[in-house]
Design an enzyme around this catalytic site. Structure first.
Site, PDB file in Angstrom:
ATOM      1  N   THR A  10       0.819  -1.220   0.000  1.00 38.42           N
ATOM      2  CA  THR A  10       0.000   0.000   0.000  1.00 38.42           C
ATOM      3  C   THR A  10       0.854   1.273   0.000  1.00 38.42           C
ATOM      4  OG1 THR A  10      -0.108  -0.092   2.401  1.00 38.42           O
ATOM      5  CG2 THR A  10      -1.948  -1.081   1.207  1.00 38.42           C
ATOM      6  N   ASP A  13       6.094   2.827  -3.127  1.00 36.33           N
ATOM      7  CA  ASP A  13       6.814   1.903  -4.003  1.00 36.33           C
ATOM      8  C   ASP A  13       5.991   0.648  -4.274  1.00 36.33           C
ATOM      9  OD1 ASP A  13       8.760   3.761  -3.743  1.00 36.33           O
ATOM     10  OD2 ASP A  13      10.237   2.463  -2.800  1.00 36.33           O
ATOM     11  N   SER A 130      19.012   1.390   1.612  1.00 31.95           N
ATOM     12  CA  SER A 130      18.825   2.845   1.554  1.00 31.95           C
ATOM     13  C   SER A 130      20.172   3.561   1.580  1.00 31.95           C
ATOM     14  CB  SER A 130      18.015   3.258   2.786  1.00 31.95           C
ATOM     15  OG  SER A 130      18.133   4.641   3.013  1.00 31.95           O
ATOM     16  N   GLU A 132      20.744   5.881   3.341  1.00 32.32           N
ATOM     17  CA  GLU A 132      20.966   6.219   4.754  1.00 32.32           C
ATOM     18  C   GLU A 132      22.001   5.307   5.407  1.00 32.32           C
ATOM     19  OE1 GLU A 132      19.661   8.668   7.008  1.00 32.32           O
ATOM     20  OE2 GLU A 132      19.182   9.680   5.131  1.00 32.32           O
ATOM     21  N   TYR A 154      17.234   4.464  11.810  1.00 39.19           N
ATOM     22  CA  TYR A 154      16.780   3.910  10.532  1.00 39.19           C
ATOM     23  C   TYR A 154      17.973   3.428   9.699  1.00 39.19           C
ATOM     24  CZ  TYR A 154      14.929   3.755   5.770  1.00 39.19           C
ATOM     25  OH  TYR A 154      14.597   3.350   4.497  1.00 39.19           O
ATOM     26  N   ASN A 183      16.835   8.698  -2.391  1.00 43.58           N
ATOM     27  CA  ASN A 183      15.467   9.246  -2.262  1.00 43.58           C
ATOM     28  C   ASN A 183      14.729   9.148  -3.595  1.00 43.58           C
ATOM     29  OD1 ASN A 183      17.310  10.456  -0.293  1.00 43.58           O
ATOM     30  ND2 ASN A 183      15.500  11.549   0.408  1.00 43.58           N
ATOM     31  N   HIS A 184      13.513   8.657  -3.541  1.00 39.11           N
ATOM     32  CA  HIS A 184      12.708   8.603  -4.769  1.00 39.11           C
ATOM     33  C   HIS A 184      11.282   9.007  -4.439  1.00 39.11           C
ATOM     34  CE1 HIS A 184      13.249   4.640  -2.996  1.00 39.11           C
ATOM     35  NE2 HIS A 184      12.003   4.351  -3.355  1.00 39.11           N
ATOM     36  N   LYS A 197       5.608  17.185   1.177  1.00 38.37           N
ATOM     37  CA  LYS A 197       5.197  18.221   2.129  1.00 38.37           C
ATOM     38  C   LYS A 197       5.351  19.612   1.496  1.00 38.37           C
ATOM     39  CE  LYS A 197       6.375  19.968   6.754  1.00 38.37           C
ATOM     40  NZ  LYS A 197       7.157  19.725   7.980  1.00 38.37           N
ATOM     41  N   ARG A 222      20.324  16.016  -1.088  1.00 42.59           N
ATOM     42  CA  ARG A 222      19.967  14.630  -1.388  1.00 42.59           C
ATOM     43  C   ARG A 222      19.945  14.409  -2.897  1.00 42.59           C
ATOM     44  NH1 ARG A 222      20.862  14.437   3.154  1.00 42.59           N
ATOM     45  NH2 ARG A 222      19.683  13.559   4.903  1.00 42.59           N
ATOM     46  N   PRO A 284      18.452  14.858  15.185  1.00 43.91           N
ATOM     47  CA  PRO A 284      19.620  14.891  16.078  1.00 43.91           C
ATOM     48  C   PRO A 284      20.932  14.726  15.305  1.00 43.91           C
ATOM     49  CG  PRO A 284      17.911  13.482  16.983  1.00 43.91           C
ATOM     50  CD  PRO A 284      17.444  13.878  15.618  1.00 43.91           C
TER      51      PRO A 284
HETATM   52  O1  F7E Z   1      13.919  14.192   4.207  1.00 44.94           O
HETATM   53  C1  F7E Z   1      15.089  17.468   5.349  1.00 44.94           C
HETATM   54  C2  F7E Z   1      15.474  16.261   6.160  1.00 44.94           C
HETATM   55  O2  F7E Z   1      12.074  12.838   5.159  1.00 44.94           O
HETATM   56  C3  F7E Z   1      14.808  14.691   3.217  1.00 44.94           C
HETATM   57  C4  F7E Z   1      13.123   7.881   2.974  1.00 44.94           C
HETATM   58  O3  F7E Z   1      12.486   7.340   1.856  1.00 44.94           O
HETATM   59  O4  F7E Z   1      14.977   8.634   1.651  1.00 44.94           O
HETATM   60  C5  F7E Z   1      13.983   9.068   2.568  1.00 44.94           C
HETATM   61  O5  F7E Z   1      14.580   9.587   3.758  1.00 44.94           O
HETATM   62  C6  F7E Z   1      15.631  15.824   3.799  1.00 44.94           C
HETATM   63  C7  F7E Z   1      16.291  15.482   5.134  1.00 44.94           C
HETATM   64  O6  F7E Z   1      13.625  11.852   3.389  1.00 44.94           O
HETATM   65  C8  F7E Z   1      11.946  18.737   6.670  1.00 44.94           C
HETATM   66  O7  F7E Z   1      16.195  16.653   7.336  1.00 44.94           O
HETATM   67  C9  F7E Z   1      13.889  19.547   6.122  1.00 44.94           C
HETATM   68  O8  F7E Z   1      17.611  15.972   5.111  1.00 44.94           O
HETATM   69  O9  F7E Z   1      11.974  13.509   2.722  1.00 44.94           O
HETATM   70  P1  F7E Z   1      12.794  13.092   3.878  1.00 44.94           P
HETATM   71  P2  F7E Z   1      14.930  11.128   3.973  1.00 44.94           P
HETATM   72  O10 F7E Z   1      15.100  11.349   5.412  1.00 44.94           O
HETATM   73  O11 F7E Z   1      16.093  11.511   3.111  1.00 44.94           O
HETATM   74  C10 F7E Z   1      15.867   7.632   2.155  1.00 44.94           C
HETATM   75  C11 F7E Z   1      16.799   7.226   1.036  1.00 44.94           C
HETATM   76  C12 F7E Z   1      15.155   6.477   2.784  1.00 44.94           C
HETATM   77  O12 F7E Z   1      15.593   5.344   2.729  1.00 44.94           O
HETATM   78  C13 F7E Z   1      13.988   6.801   3.643  1.00 44.94           C
HETATM   79  O13 F7E Z   1      13.170   5.671   3.864  1.00 44.94           O
HETATM   80  O14 F7E Z   1      14.766  16.918   4.070  1.00 44.94           O
HETATM   81  N1  F7E Z   1      13.931  18.209   5.867  1.00 44.94           N
HETATM   82  N2  F7E Z   1      12.687  19.892   6.618  1.00 44.94           N
HETATM   83  C14 F7E Z   1      12.743  17.678   6.201  1.00 44.94           C
HETATM   84  N3  F7E Z   1      12.285  16.408   6.106  1.00 44.94           N
HETATM   85  C15 F7E Z   1      11.002  16.177   6.490  1.00 44.94           C
HETATM   86  N4  F7E Z   1      10.502  14.920   6.389  1.00 44.94           N
HETATM   87  N5  F7E Z   1      10.190  17.177   6.988  1.00 44.94           N
HETATM   88  C16 F7E Z   1      10.605  18.483   7.090  1.00 44.94           C
HETATM   89  O15 F7E Z   1       9.871  19.356   7.505  1.00 44.94           O
END
Ligand code: F7E
Length: 342
Positions: A10, A13, A130, A132, A154, A183-184, A197, A222, A284
């Protein structure tokens, strides 16, 4: 007809993968968690199709912790291919929910491998690793040989899952592949990931449904691609003679600030008038910059990303605009400032 089983069907992906496999003549089975809401909006178009739902697409209830239920489903279906996409995928939320994240993502993968070991006809397994896992890498761009240095619960859980997949492949001869996914994104992305968002907020502000957008770290960089491309990569990984690991990325890096700029530009808005920073949204610790080298996937699988960063952000923003315009103000915006603290 080949049979595929998808955990996490659901999600973004899972739903694109179901679309892809059904178009390629697969019978698709999905494992879903029981929740009080029956809304599975990413699959709605498939449920409506009488030639697909309960004919070539079947859903089964099981939680990843429920080994007996999972084992029964796996043995009953005897799939050719197993795509293990379920898990807690929000990096920020893995800090307050560290144990749950590691249990689902790390131990959940191990449990699945253990079930596979005992199966008479073993399916081929795809595990989405990932970027990450690289955390604060020492080399740019990263490739399949870059050491793991995760900086979040994570990332640690994914590093464990990635390595245990390799161990089971080597020790027990399982056909099990890791795809190291950067990221996708897409219009089907969850509303608390930054791309959706931001794009949703830009569209909502344009329509007068939202007044501001609160974000965390704008400097993070990213490598953002288009989700359906990554799903094609998952499938390609399982069509090879030998199981191996592949990295999927565009090779380009952009900051969150650039993403904001593109989304608001698509709506003819100046983002500086609407965006506020909130330090509680900073994690953090997190990777400052990630960028991947997908040469191996390109050469060995013939994989290529199809969509530029600008096209991707325009697509998500315009799709949001259209759907919010249709909904009008009837539905409260879960991506709005009142609810979305991630
Ligand atoms: O954040 C920054 C945040 O939550 C991207 C997942 O699919 O890709 C994804 O993880 C960036 C980060 O994705 C906000 O700090 C700023 O630097 O969209 P995200 P993610 O953490 O990169 C990887 C490859 C995965 O494997 C994961 O499952 O954006 N950021 N301000 C924010 N992020 C969020 N969510 N919200 C904010 O307000």
């Amino acid at each position: 007809m080949k049979l595929a089983l998808i955990t996490g069907i659901t999600g973004q992906d899972g739903s694109y993968l179901a679309d892809y496999l059904l178009t390629n003549d697969y019978e698709v089975h999905g494992v879903v968690r029981r929740t009080s809401s029956l809304e599975r909006s990413r699959l709605a178009h498939l449920f409506k199709n009488p030639d697909i739902y309960n004919k070539r697409l079947f859903l089964h209830y099981a939680d990843l912790e429920d080994i007996t239920a999972l084992r029964r489903i796996f043995l009953g279906i005897q799939a050719d291919e197993l795509y293990h996409l379920a898990g807690q995928s929000h990096v920020g939320l893995s800090f307050p929910m560290a144990e749950m994240t590691c249990d689902l993502t790390a131990i959940g993968t191990l449990r699945l491998l253990e079930i596979m070991r005992d199966m008479p006809g073993k399916p081929r397994l795809f595990h989405p690793s990932s970027s990450e896992i690289f955390g604060q890498p020492k080399s740019f761009p990263q490739n399949e040989d870059t050491p793991y240095l995760p900086t979040s619960p994570y990332g640690c859980a994914k590093a464990f899952a990635t390595q245990i997949v390799k161990v089971y492949r080597d020790c027990y001869g399982l056909f099990a592949c890791n795809g190291i996914m950067y990221n996708h994104e897409s219009p089907r992305r969850g509303e608390n990931f930054v791309s959706r968002k931001i794009c949703r907020a830009a569209a909502a502000i344009k329509l007068g449904l939202q007044s501001k957008l609160v974000l965390g770290n704008l400097d993070a960089e990213r490598d953002w691609g288009y989700a359906p491309d990554y799903v094609r990569g998952m499938w390609l990984s399982l069509q090879q003679q030998k199981a191996d690991d592949y990295l999927f990325a565009t090779g380009e890096t952009h900051s969150v600030r650039e993403l904001v700029d593109l989304a608001f530009n698509a709506m003819d808005l100046k983002w500086e008038s609407y965006v506020e920073l909130d330090t509680t949204l900073f994690r953090p610790s997190e990777p400052l910059r990630l960028v991947g080298n997908a040469s191996k996937a390109k050469h060995e699988l013939g994989w290529m990303p199809s969509c530029s960063f600008q096209e991707l952000i325009n697509l998500i923003t315009r799709t949001e605009f259209d759907s919010l315009q249709q909904l009008g103000s009837e539905r409260p915006l879960s991506g709005g400032i009142a609810f979305n603290r991630t």
